[in-house]
Design an enzyme around this catalytic site. Structure first.
Site, PDB file in Angstrom:
ATOM      1  N   ARG A  86       0.844  -1.194   0.000  1.00 16.72           N
ATOM      2  CA  ARG A  86       0.000   0.000   0.000  1.00 16.72           C
ATOM      3  C   ARG A  86       0.881   1.246   0.000  1.00 16.72           C
ATOM      4  NH1 ARG A  86      -4.503  -1.782   4.580  1.00 16.72           N
ATOM      5  NH2 ARG A  86      -5.351  -3.561   3.434  1.00 16.72           N
ATOM      6  N   ASP A 118       2.096   5.026  -0.217  1.00 11.65           N
ATOM      7  CA  ASP A 118       1.465   6.261   0.248  1.00 11.65           C
ATOM      8  C   ASP A 118       1.267   7.250  -0.891  1.00 11.65           C
ATOM      9  OD1 ASP A 118       1.355   5.432   2.891  1.00 11.65           O
ATOM     10  OD2 ASP A 118       3.315   6.268   3.380  1.00 11.65           O
ATOM     11  N   TYR A 177      12.784  -1.350  -2.526  1.00  9.82           N
ATOM     12  CA  TYR A 177      12.487   0.064  -2.775  1.00  9.82           C
ATOM     13  C   TYR A 177      13.749   0.806  -3.205  1.00  9.82           C
ATOM     14  CZ  TYR A 177       7.885  -0.280  -0.512  1.00  9.82           C
ATOM     15  OH  TYR A 177       6.589  -0.609  -0.195  1.00  9.82           O
ATOM     16  N   ARG A 235      11.391   5.829   4.257  1.00  6.95           N
ATOM     17  CA  ARG A 235      11.505   7.287   4.205  1.00  6.95           C
ATOM     18  C   ARG A 235      12.154   7.855   5.467  1.00  6.95           C
ATOM     19  NH1 ARG A 235       5.580   9.060   2.978  1.00  6.95           N
ATOM     20  NH2 ARG A 235       6.475  11.148   3.315  1.00  6.95           N
TER      21      ARG A 235
END
Length: 245
Positions: free
Chosen positions: A50, A52, A111, A198
């Site tokens: 999911r 953002d 990522y 992040r």
């Protein structure tokens, strides 16, 4: 009822994230609308992660069940035709077994975080990178990042509203390198906490600026306290690049 796996690319800028939501358009909703237009069916599209609002994907994976058998090329091309002009593309489609689940069958997620590190602002890459105008030492960032490898309680790198049952995760890879004038941070694990990548990137920025050392990063990890880690890096620099099965 055939189950199809979708490999998806999207620009996260115009979306409230992957998930279907009431406060804006999610990537999931765009895909489900396209499925209805293609097949006439109301179907749920399940994603592997999911992402953002503002986060992009180069290799998001999803699955959907259809009540009819269609050639995989027809599914791919039909969905792409019905998603225009949204910046979402189905790159590939294959038929999978009934027990395949895009989220729960996944064994890893990878990522990429992109930083443009220069004094001049970003023009062409705006919305797709984090612009950091102060000089960063990528080698120091990479060296410090190795402190986070392995199984740890990542409470210091977890969003306050994270809904994961446990803050313990195993980080398999976190490295920082320069590439075509950018600084790239690569992260690989079975799964991540909300905003974990992040926050790790935002904390590594402190190392890159020379404000923190490798030992400072270790102390932040051991503190298990979100308030001691760095900022949450902006969403637009983050890309889901690959999901392993």
């Amino acid at each position: 009822m055939p189950r199809y796996r979708l490999i998806i690319e999207y620009d996260g800028q115009p979306f409230v994230g992957w998930q279907r939501q009431d406060n804006g358009t999610g990537v999931q909703k765009v895909l489900e609308d396209a499925v209805k237009s293609l097949s006439g069916e109301e179907a749920v599209v399940y994603g592997a992660g999911r992402t953002d609002a503002g986060v992009h994907a180069l290799g998001q994976v999803a699955h959907v069940d259809l009540g009819q058998v269609l050639p995989t090329d027809t599914v791919r091309d039909g969905l792409n035709a019905h998603m225009r002009p949204h910046p979402v593309a189905v790159l590939a489609v294959d038929e999978v077994a009934d027990d395949f689940h895009a989220r729960f069958s996944a064994t890893s997620r990878t990522y990429l975080y992109r930083i443009v590190n220069r004094r001049a602002p970003v023009a062409l890459k705006k919305g797709h990178v984090w612009w950091v105008p102060v000089p960063l030492d990528a080698a120091a960032m990479d060296d410090a990042a190795q402190v986070l490898i392995g199984q740890h309680d990542f409470s210091s790198f977890r969003a306050t509203l994270c809904q994961a049952k446990s803050p313990v995760k195993t980080l398999d890879r976190l490295n920082v390198e320069t590439h075509d004038g950018e600084i790239h941070v690569h992260a690989h694990a079975r799964s991540f906490l909300h905003n974990q990548v992040r926050i790790m990137v935002g904390t590594l920025r402190l190392v890159g600026e020379g404000k923190w050392t490798r030992d400072d990063l270790r102390k932040a990890l051991e503190a298990q306290d979100r308030t001691v880690a760095g900022q949450t890096a902006v969403a637009e620099g983050l890309y889901l690049t690959h999901v392993g099965y």
